[in-house]
Design an enzyme around this catalytic site. Structure first.
Site, short mmCIF file in Angstrom:
data_model
loop_
_atom_site.label_atom_id
_atom_site.label_comp_id
_atom_site.label_asym_id
_atom_site.label_seq_id
_atom_site.Cartn_x
_atom_site.Cartn_y
_atom_site.Cartn_z
N ASP A 1 -19.68 47.01 40.11
CA ASP A 1 -18.91 48.22 39.59
C ASP A 1 -17.91 48.44 38.61
O ASP A 1 -17.15 49.04 38.00
CB ASP A 1 -17.43 47.77 40.72
N TYR B 1 -22.76 42.10 29.97
CA TYR B 1 -23.31 42.11 31.20
C TYR B 1 -23.22 43.26 31.62
O TYR B 1 -23.94 44.25 31.73
CB TYR B 1 -22.20 41.08 31.65
P1 NAD Z 1 -27.87 35.71 40.27
O1 NAD Z 1 -27.92 35.10 39.13
O2 NAD Z 1 -27.59 35.00 41.24
O3 NAD Z 1 -30.01 36.26 39.98
C1 NAD Z 1 -30.07 36.34 39.74
C2 NAD Z 1 -31.77 35.81 39.65
O4 NAD Z 1 -32.72 36.52 38.90
C3 NAD Z 1 -32.03 34.30 39.68
O5 NAD Z 1 -32.86 34.17 40.95
C4 NAD Z 1 -33.23 34.86 38.01
O6 NAD Z 1 -34.10 33.49 38.04
C5 NAD Z 1 -33.36 36.32 38.59
N1 NAD Z 1 -33.96 36.41 36.81
C6 NAD Z 1 -32.61 36.46 35.77
N2 NAD Z 1 -33.95 37.05 34.66
C7 NAD Z 1 -35.28 37.20 35.32
C8 NAD Z 1 -36.53 37.60 34.47
N3 NAD Z 1 -36.43 38.39 33.41
N4 NAD Z 1 -36.99 38.22 35.27
C9 NAD Z 1 -38.07 37.75 36.66
N5 NAD Z 1 -36.67 37.46 37.29
C10 NAD Z 1 -35.77 37.00 37.04
O7 NAD Z 1 -27.39 36.65 40.55
P2 NAD Z 1 -26.80 37.72 41.57
O8 NAD Z 1 -25.32 37.01 41.78
O9 NAD Z 1 -27.91 37.26 42.79
O10 NAD Z 1 -26.84 39.17 41.57
C11 NAD Z 1 -28.26 39.76 41.82
C12 NAD Z 1 -27.38 41.64 41.44
O11 NAD Z 1 -26.42 41.89 41.98
C13 NAD Z 1 -27.16 41.96 40.55
O12 NAD Z 1 -28.27 42.48 39.62
C14 NAD Z 1 -25.81 41.61 39.33
O13 NAD Z 1 -26.26 42.38 38.47
C15 NAD Z 1 -25.94 42.63 41.36
N6 NAD Z 1 -24.38 42.64 41.28
C16 NAD Z 1 -23.83 40.78 41.20
C17 NAD Z 1 -22.33 40.99 41.99
C18 NAD Z 1 -21.79 39.71 41.91
O14 NAD Z 1 -20.75 39.68 42.75
N7 NAD Z 1 -22.90 38.26 42.61
C19 NAD Z 1 -22.19 42.02 42.23
C20 NAD Z 1 -22.21 43.37 42.12
C21 NAD Z 1 -23.30 42.89 41.32
#
Ligand code: NAD
Ligand code: TYD
Length: 349
Positions: free
Chosen positions: A132, A156
């Protein structure tokens, strides 16, 4: 969907999603999890899944920025659907060093879209996970809807906005079947302890200072990760290609209230050795540059069209999350010490 590529499946939401798909959902196919294993990726999150679902779960350590490798994986495993989580995800890191955010979140997404386009004839769906935060900041009134104009404020959120536009463009230009979900702040098991909730739980548990940015009045809408996983799978199964869906937790809270609730629940469980209340550990620190005041999600489209709503209240979700971090001290210690990186070296090189 027989051969689903999940990217970033060793991160917080990705690991919960893989677990949900295999253990609880009606998905019957195979998952190919591609993860680069950055500091945030921990394959130990799915170590039991690797053993228990040998024929339905494959892990590949790879970087989504490597376009050739992605094309090869699509070919070799007959990928027919994608659920794309992989990203650099922490706002504070994007402020200090945005480079990896541009590479992974924009170029990495582009590479996956290109591989999907090459294999478009068998591609059932490319689902893109977004945030969001692409909509910018709200004042004290109103909600983000799917038609709110994009106005990202951090490197970000700008990188995620960029990836959303690319995904949408592949639908409009090439007819690639895509869906996008923009969700609010997630919390729950396996979240890396740099984000507000796990950081505060662990510091409060250990009697360390609890850093609250600015005056603590910024508002986030908290979504329990399992509710998010159910929403994603619902969209993947019955969502309309080309559409975007907002996912929210119906749990708007000021940061200071979140921190105080965690303090109170932990105080109920055990008192600090010096008898102080954990609220005394709260320390107001310098504010984040460009700190968005408020996020709040209107998820009525997902509710009306696909009959989804969050099941967990913040009161129950936060109790379960606190309990999980207390029950999984080994996981916490290995993640904090970087010990799990040694395990990665031994297992995956
Ligand atoms: P996280 O940081 O816990 O995990 C990200 C994962 O992506 C990790 O396992 C990392 O090793 C992998 N990664 C990073 N760069 C990479 C690359 N170049 N190639 C392959 N793998 C790679 O993130 P999260 O909190 O699990 O978020 C997951 C998704 O959800 C993201 O796209 C994030 O933008 C979105 N999101 C997260 C939240 C939140 O509150 N956590 C909220 C909204 C959206
Ligand atoms: P965070 O978990 O980093 O998620 P996001 O920035 O994507 O919303 O932060 C949630 C809120 O908590 C945000 O308003 C910033 C604030 N915050 C603190 O006050 N102290 C902290 O130590 C952290 C990490 C975040």
């Amino acid at each position: 969907m027989n051969n689903m590529l999940v990217t970033g499946g060793c991160g917080f939401i990705g690991a919960n999603f893989v677990r949900y798909l295999l253990e609880e959902s009606d998905f019957t196919g195979r998952i190919v999890n591609v993860d680069k294993l950055t500091y945030a990726g921990n394959p130990e999150n799915l170590a039991d899944i690797e053993t228990d679902y040998k024929d339905r779960y494959i892990f590949i350590k790879a970087d989504i920025c490597d376009g050739k490798k992605m094309a090869q994986i699509f070919e070799q495993y007959g990928i027919d659907s994608v659920c794309h989580f992989a990203a650099e995800s922490h706002v504070d890191r994007s402020i200090v060093k945005p480079d990896a955010f541009i590479q992974t979140n924009i170029i990495g997404t582009f590479n996956l879209l290109e591989s999907a386009r090459i294999h478009q004839s068998r591609m059932r769906l490319f689902h893109h996970i977004s945030t969001d935060e692409v909509y910018g900041s709200l004042g004290m009134e109103g909600y983000f809807t799917e038609t709110t104009p994009y106005k990202p404020n951090s490197p970000y959120s700008a990188s995620k906005a960029s990836s959303d536009h690319l995904v949408r463009a592949y639908y409009k230009t090439y007819g690639l079947p895509i869906t996008i979900s923009n969700c609010s702040n997630n919390y729950g098991p396996y979240q890396f302890p740099e984000k507000l909730i796990p950081l505060i739980i662990l510091n409060a548990f250990e009697g360390k200072p609890l850093p609250v940015y600015g005056d603590g009045r910024n508002v986030r809408d908290w979504l329990y990760v399992k509710d998010h996983c159910i929403a994603i799978w619902t969209i993947m199964k019955i969502g309309t290609p080309g559409e975007t869906y907002n996912v929210g937790g119906n749990s708007e809270l000021e940061n200071i209230n979140v921190v105080e609730m965690i303090c109170d629940i932990l105080d109920e469980k055990n008192t600090l050795s010096d008898g102080r209340s954990r609220r005394d550990l709260i320390t107001f620190v310098k504010d984040r540059p460009g700190h968005d005041l408020r996020y709040a999600i209107d998820f009525s489209k997902l509710n009306k069209n696909l009959n989804w709503s969050p099941k967990e209240s913040f009161e129950t979700g936060i109790r379960d999350t606190i309990q999980w971090y207390m029950d999984n001290r080994k996981w916490v210690e290995r993640v904090r010490s970087g010990e799990y990186k040694k395990w990665i070296e031994t297992h995956y090189g």
